[in-house]
Write a protein that holds these residues in place. Structure first.
Motif, mmCIF file in Angstrom:
data_model
loop_
_atom_site.group_PDB
_atom_site.id
_atom_site.type_symbol
_atom_site.label_atom_id
_atom_site.label_comp_id
_atom_site.label_asym_id
_atom_site.label_seq_id
_atom_site.Cartn_x
_atom_site.Cartn_y
_atom_site.Cartn_z
ATOM 1 N N SER A 78 1.558 -1.974 0.503
ATOM 2 C CA SER A 78 1.571 -2.964 -0.574
ATOM 3 C C SER A 78 0.488 -4.016 -0.354
ATOM 4 C CB SER A 78 2.952 -3.629 -0.648
ATOM 5 O OG SER A 78 2.956 -4.616 -1.637
ATOM 6 N N LEU A 79 0.311 -4.443 0.892
ATOM 7 C CA LEU A 79 -0.705 -5.465 1.181
ATOM 8 C C LEU A 79 -2.105 -4.944 0.873
ATOM 9 C CD1 LEU A 79 0.828 -6.846 4.503
ATOM 10 C CD2 LEU A 79 0.619 -8.077 2.348
ATOM 11 N N LEU A 80 -2.329 -3.663 1.137
ATOM 12 C CA LEU A 80 -3.626 -3.069 0.789
ATOM 13 C C LEU A 80 -3.820 -3.121 -0.733
ATOM 14 C CD1 LEU A 80 -6.119 -1.426 1.898
ATOM 15 C CD2 LEU A 80 -4.874 0.609 1.213
ATOM 16 N N THR A 81 -2.755 -2.782 -1.442
ATOM 17 C CA THR A 81 -2.813 -2.830 -2.904
ATOM 18 C C THR A 81 -3.087 -4.245 -3.392
ATOM 19 O OG1 THR A 81 -1.219 -1.032 -2.966
ATOM 20 C CG2 THR A 81 -1.530 -2.248 -5.007
ATOM 21 N N GLN A 82 -2.552 -5.235 -2.655
ATOM 22 C CA GLN A 82 -2.748 -6.631 -3.060
ATOM 23 C C GLN A 82 -4.153 -7.142 -2.750
ATOM 24 O OE1 GLN A 82 0.505 -9.140 -1.473
ATOM 25 N NE2 GLN A 82 1.802 -7.343 -1.659
ATOM 26 N N GLY A 83 -4.955 -6.323 -2.095
ATOM 27 C CA GLY A 83 -6.340 -6.718 -1.866
ATOM 28 C C GLY A 83 -6.645 -7.174 -0.455
ATOM 29 N N TYR A 84 -5.682 -7.118 0.443
ATOM 30 C CA TYR A 84 -5.983 -7.449 1.846
ATOM 31 C C TYR A 84 -6.903 -6.361 2.408
ATOM 32 C CZ TYR A 84 -2.431 -11.062 1.693
ATOM 33 O OH TYR A 84 -1.717 -12.184 1.359
#
Lengths: 341, 341
Positions: A78-84
């Protein structure tokens, strides 16, 4: 029914194509432990300080609700999806986390295994953590010195599934062996880095054996807190103790003379310097091929984040000690590990 | 939804409006509407929710959770339950790892043998339940510890991370950049189970034994054998779920389902109960289980993107399980009052 499904599908398709496209190029660091544990609390401030000092897009501390591999993986996805785009990860499992770390890397992110290592081969740039064996060895040497070079030691430590635990057990034993029999490790109690088992086993052991031991060494956070509390409760200053980490209970017990000192680890430095290095890597720096990597049981690309003994004199200013080793760590990366254009 | 009428008297042929009412009140319709609604809202409001990676990760997790849910559903049919699904899944996964990595057995035979082991462990559960007459809760609570303990003893809790490359390639493969083969395997399993319950004698006997074991016995059904068959089916499906997790992580890891496999219990109950499978047995909804797992993952994914804390998400999922049980009860009362069941 069909009409409803068609309408929902239409809306969903519309939403898919209307969804905004993410295009942030600043370094956004996620600091993700394997689950809730007081050791990692310093990562939150470390991230906030790093964000301010190095003008990062973000450096956020994100904790899975439980020590559960699937939850950590889902959170990371999810964090990757959020742009991290940069991750400091304490692996929920030294092998099981490799796959999700690989996916993060495949999608353009950088990963540093932090406070615990991924087993080689792994997609992590390197592992940044405490040299646990060395820390336990130095702590045991301090304890033996406080005991006057002779006596019987009880060792309270962490989970057996954590590969660091065996390293700590071996290191304490090594320090005792160096006394040629003057010091003996008479009891090792492991698998107690959680309040309930720690309270139960440490209190039961001290109730039965407090008179038969001269020293206690703890090499995990919760046992250190519980043992410090137990010594305070029974009012025993005869038994010498060296703890680990910087919980307030341990620091206060050092102040009050129930504990002789603690081996400080450097979670703050791991979060702060880790975020700094990730930003440097994103801005074009490379890791030097001839960097002075250390090895441990899991990886050949290990960097010691530092450890220091804090006794009654140093305990009141332990924060300064942590800041000091953090500064040294950052300087070490600049000098020995990073090659920047 | 597949089931057998609980009353001895068959209801009269229902009118068209009554059928429509039943459809509108069904779990499947409610879940489809909820999934569509939440997906549209999240897609329109959350950055990245519909990105290919997000859809892929979501679909892959739906595939795993559905398979875990199907494993529990297969035994709930009889009014029983199986707390050892996680332990069986891990045992099968570790057996696969041992065969494929240590013994060099090709992947496909290793898969077959691991799934058969799951079936065997399910048989042990079923046999113990039938022969002892003790509720499956107690039997599987014990077998959970036994299976997991033996696995840890045999493997020394060491992971298999040198599996053939095609295992992790399979877990990462994407159809049309978004669809995971893990999801397709679960959907195929759903179709197989739906056919079993609707069109085969064994499937109907499972439902009959769950609805009223005494009546089924009097009808000539050997309920003991049927219950054993349900547990075998649960074991087979739990093993398949374990192998899906292996494909996802690219390794067979003892901690993949947590201590004793307990991490699987919430998804195992959540998907079938949300989907309309009765905990008291006799009625099963394969489609509902798929939709239940889908709803949970769409919601979890959206909440994570909204940066709702993982702790709250866990609380929400637990509340959903409770709400699903109450809603089902209310629907039963309503349909009964209208003479629809």
């Amino acid at each position: 029914m069909k009409t409803i499904i068609k309408a929902a599908a239409g809306l969903l398709m519309g939403a898919v194509f209307a969804a905004p496209v993410f295009a942030d190029v600043k370094t956004k660091v996620a600091l993700v432990p394997g689950g809730p544990h007081p050791y990692f609390a310093a990562w939150e401030k470390a991230g906030a300080d790093a964000m301010k000092d190095f003008q990062l897009g973000a450096a956020d501390y994100k904790v899975p609700a439980k020590w559960e591999l699937a939850q950590q993986s889902q959170l990371l996805e999810s964090l990757l999806t959020q742009g991290y785009n940069s991750f400091l990860i304490f692996p929920g499992d030294a092998v099981g986390t490799t796959s999700v770390a690989q996916e993060l890397v495949d999608n353009g992110a950088n990963v540093i295994a932090t406070a615990g290592c991924l087993k080689d081969p792994s997609p992590a740039l390197f592992c940044l953590g405490t040299d646990t064996g060395n820390s336990a060895y130095l702590g045991a040497k301090e304890l033996i010195r406080a005991m006057g070079g002779k006596g019987r030691i009880a060792h309270f430590t962490g989970f057996l599934v954590d590969p660091n635990t065996q390293l700590r057990i071996d290191a304490v034993q090594k320090a005792a062996d160096e006394t040629n029999g003057a010091v003996k490790v008479v009891q090792v109690i492991a698998d107690i880095d959680a309040p309930q088992p720690a309270e139960e086993k440490i209190n039961a052991y001290l109730a039965a054996n407090a008179n038969n031991i001269d020293g206690i060494i703890t090499t995990a956070w919760v046992p250190a807190v519980v043992a410090a509390n137990s010594l305070r409760k029974i009012g025993d200053k005869r038994i010498k103790m060296v703890g680990i980490d910087h919980d307030e209970v341990v620091i206060k017990a050092i102040d009050d003379g129930f504990v002789d000192g603690t081996m400080l680890q450097n979670p703050y430095g791991q979060g702060y310097v880790g975020s700094y290095v990730l930003d440097k890597i994103r801005s074009g720096c490379k890791l030097k091929a001839d960097a002075p990597w250390k090895s441990n049981a899991l990886t050949t690309k290990f960097v010691d984040s530092g450890t220091v003994f804090a006794d009654a004199k140093a305990a009141p200013t332990y924060v300064n000690a942590m800041v000091g080793i953090t500064k040294d760590l950052k300087d070490k990366f600049d000098k020995d590990f990073l090659a920047c254009p | 939804m597949t089931g057998v009428p609980r009353s001895s008297q068959m209801p009269a042929t229902p009118s068209r409006s009554a059928v429509s009412m039943r459809v509108l009140l069904s779990n499947e319709f409610g879940l489809t509407a909820l999934i569509a609604l939440t997906a549209v809202v999240f897609a329109l409001t959350l950055e990245g929710f519909t990105s290919p990676f997000s859809l892929f990760a979501m679909g892959r997790q739906i595939g795993i959770d559905t398979m875990i849910g199907l494993a529990m559903m297969a035994v709930i049919v009889t009014g029983g339950l199986d707390l050892s699904v996680g332990a069986i899944g891990v045992c099968a996964a570790m057996t696969f790892g041992w065969l494929a990595q240590t013994k060099g057995v090709p992947v496909l035979p290793s898969v077959v043998l691991a799934v058969l082991l799951g079936g065997g462990l399910g048989f042990i559960n079923g046999f113990a339940v039938v022969k002892s007459g003790v509720h499956s809760f107690i039997i599987t609570l014990a077998s959970m510890s036994i299976f997991f303990g033996i696995m840890v003893f045999l493997t020394k809790a060491a992971a298999y991370n040198g599996l053939p490359a095609e295992v992790s390639a399979f877990g990462k493969f994407k159809f049309f950049k978004t669809i995971s083969p893990l999801l397709l395997i679960s959907v195929a399993s759903c179709i197989g189970l739906a056919l079993l319950y609707r069109f085969t004698v064994l499937g109907r006997q499972m439902l009959a034994a769950g609805a009223n074991a005494r009546a089924a016995e009097l009808s000539g059904i050997r309920t003991g054998r049927v219950i054993v068959a349900c547990h075998i089916l649960t074991g087979l499906l739990a093993a398949m779920a374990g192998l899906l997790v292996v494909a996802r992580t690219g390794a067979a890891v003892p901690s993949m389902a947590g201590q004793l496999g307990q991490d699987w219990l919430l998804p195992a109950f959540l998907a079938p109960v949300l989907g309309g499978t009765l905990l008291s047995g006799g009625r099963v909804s394969v489609l509902g289980t798929l939709l239940g797992a889908t709803f949970v993952n769409v919601l979890t994914s959206g909440l994570l993107l909204m940066q709702v804390g993982s702790f709250w998400i866990l609380a929400i999922l637990g509340s959903m399980l409770l709400a699903a049980v109450f809603t089902d009860r209310a629907r039963q009362v309503f349909l009964k009052s209208r003479g629809m069941i």
